[in-house]
Design a protein around this motif. Structure first.
Motif, mmCIF file in Angstrom:
data_model
loop_
_atom_site.group_PDB
_atom_site.id
_atom_site.type_symbol
_atom_site.label_atom_id
_atom_site.label_comp_id
_atom_site.label_asym_id
_atom_site.label_seq_id
_atom_site.Cartn_x
_atom_site.Cartn_y
_atom_site.Cartn_z
ATOM 1 N N UNK A 1 0.838 -1.186 0.000
ATOM 2 C CA UNK A 1 0.000 0.000 0.000
ATOM 3 C C UNK A 1 0.880 1.246 0.000
ATOM 4 N N UNK A 2 0.400 2.237 -0.710
ATOM 5 C CA UNK A 2 1.131 3.502 -0.785
ATOM 6 C C UNK A 2 1.013 4.264 0.534
ATOM 7 N N UNK A 3 2.072 4.995 0.838
ATOM 8 C CA UNK A 3 2.005 5.879 1.987
ATOM 9 C C UNK A 3 1.178 7.115 1.631
ATOM 10 N N UNK A 4 1.492 7.704 0.470
ATOM 11 C CA UNK A 4 0.750 8.870 -0.035
ATOM 12 C C UNK A 4 0.470 8.680 -1.516
ATOM 13 N N UNK A 5 -0.608 9.288 -1.975
ATOM 14 C CA UNK A 5 -0.955 9.248 -3.390
ATOM 15 C C UNK A 5 -1.022 10.690 -3.885
ATOM 16 N N UNK A 6 -0.052 11.024 -4.728
ATOM 17 C CA UNK A 6 0.039 12.346 -5.326
ATOM 18 C C UNK A 6 -0.568 12.263 -6.722
ATOM 19 N N UNK A 7 -1.443 13.178 -7.050
ATOM 20 C CA UNK A 7 -2.104 13.167 -8.356
ATOM 21 C C UNK A 7 -1.958 14.546 -8.983
ATOM 22 N N UNK A 8 -1.417 14.573 -10.202
ATOM 23 C CA UNK A 8 -1.309 15.836 -10.930
ATOM 24 C C UNK A 8 -2.715 16.377 -11.159
ATOM 25 N N UNK A 9 -2.919 17.634 -10.817
ATOM 26 C CA UNK A 9 -4.262 18.211 -10.907
ATOM 27 C C UNK A 9 -4.799 18.213 -12.342
ATOM 28 N N UNK A 106 -8.492 -6.865 -7.918
ATOM 29 C CA UNK A 106 -7.874 -8.096 -7.427
ATOM 30 C C UNK A 106 -7.161 -8.833 -8.554
ATOM 31 N N UNK A 107 -7.787 -8.876 -9.730
ATOM 32 C CA UNK A 107 -7.162 -9.532 -10.873
ATOM 33 C C UNK A 107 -5.881 -8.844 -11.311
ATOM 34 N N UNK A 108 -5.895 -7.518 -11.350
ATOM 35 C CA UNK A 108 -4.698 -6.763 -11.730
ATOM 36 C C UNK A 108 -3.587 -6.990 -10.705
ATOM 37 N N UNK A 113 2.673 -10.281 -14.720
ATOM 38 C CA UNK A 113 3.259 -9.407 -15.740
ATOM 39 C C UNK A 113 3.114 -7.927 -15.395
ATOM 40 N N UNK A 114 2.108 -7.590 -14.608
ATOM 41 C CA UNK A 114 1.894 -6.188 -14.230
ATOM 42 C C UNK A 114 2.864 -5.798 -13.117
ATOM 43 N N UNK A 115 3.101 -6.684 -12.175
ATOM 44 C CA UNK A 115 4.049 -6.403 -11.099
ATOM 45 C C UNK A 115 3.624 -5.265 -10.201
ATOM 46 N N UNK A 116 2.324 -5.207 -9.902
ATOM 47 C CA UNK A 116 1.790 -4.120 -9.082
ATOM 48 C C UNK A 116 0.791 -4.712 -8.082
ATOM 49 N N UNK A 117 1.256 -5.105 -6.901
ATOM 50 C CA UNK A 117 0.368 -5.777 -5.954
ATOM 51 C C UNK A 117 -0.708 -4.891 -5.335
ATOM 52 N N UNK A 118 -0.569 -3.560 -5.454
ATOM 53 C CA UNK A 118 -1.551 -2.635 -4.880
ATOM 54 C C UNK A 118 -1.919 -1.544 -5.893
ATOM 55 N N UNK A 142 -7.374 1.959 -3.479
ATOM 56 C CA UNK A 142 -6.179 1.149 -3.699
ATOM 57 C C UNK A 142 -6.432 -0.261 -3.184
ATOM 58 N N UNK A 143 -5.957 -1.231 -3.965
ATOM 59 C CA UNK A 143 -6.102 -2.621 -3.563
ATOM 60 C C UNK A 143 -5.225 -2.892 -2.362
ATOM 61 N N UNK A 144 -5.817 -3.436 -1.316
ATOM 62 C CA UNK A 144 -5.086 -3.823 -0.117
ATOM 63 C C UNK A 144 -4.974 -5.345 -0.122
ATOM 64 N N UNK A 145 -3.784 -5.882 -0.433
ATOM 65 C CA UNK A 145 -3.648 -7.335 -0.538
ATOM 66 C C UNK A 145 -3.852 -8.073 0.789
ATOM 67 N N UNK A 146 -3.641 -7.412 1.903
ATOM 68 C CA UNK A 146 -3.847 -8.073 3.194
ATOM 69 C C UNK A 146 -5.329 -8.217 3.523
#
Length: 166
Positions: A1-9, A106-108, A113-118, A142-146
């Protein structure tokens, strides 16, 4: 899980432009492009996908079209930008994930091949009236795998230099 999510406005502009290209009562969307630094996600662009199946209650992008977008962004940025999640609209709905959205995330997350667990998922609540891209209309998840579910995440709005790449 990300600590922070920054998004360009300016992703609000990306989304607004994509919504204008397609019927407002049909779902649309595409990949989120950005980078991950330490435990922070930085979203630079919300890309639209021309080849897609759009319905009132679902959106299925053409995977080859998404791959082309991601390869182009990766090359244009000198390898700095990558897939960090996806965005889509909920016409006349809310910015809350559906059960289909949860299964998709969950599928992603489980795709080697994507290599992005969250992965991130931005959902845009729209109406049949012109959308003005207000912040309250965007939900970031955000996907939380736990916990095996999507978790609501606050967005920190910013301006990124990498957006200008290319």
């Amino acid at each position: 899980m990300a600590e922070r999510i920054w998004v360009d406005h300016r992703i609000r502009d990306d989304i607004r432009d994509e919504l204008r290209r397609h019927r407002r009562w049909l779902e649309t969307g595409g990949p989120l492009v950005g980078y991950i630094v330490d435990r922070d996600f930085v979203v630079v662009r919300a890309a639209g996908v021309e080849n897609a199946t759009r319905r009132r209650g679902s959106f299925q992008p053409d995977s080859a079209a998404v791959d082309r977008i991601l390869v182009d962004e990766y090359r244009r940025s000198g390898g700095r930008l990558r897939y960090v999640g996806s965005w889509h609209s909920h016409p006349a709905g809310s910015a809350i994930p559906s059960s289909r959205d949860v299964r998709t995330a969950q599928g992603i997350a489980g795709e080697p091949d994507v290599g992005l667990p969250s992965p991130l998922q931005v959902i845009v609540a729209t109406s049949v009236l012109p959308w003005t891209a207000q912040r309250r209309d965007l939900g970031c998840w955000q996907w939380d795998p736990r916990r095996h579910t999507l978790v609501s995440r606050p967005i920190k709005w910013t301006r990124t230099d990498l957006r200008e790449t290319g």
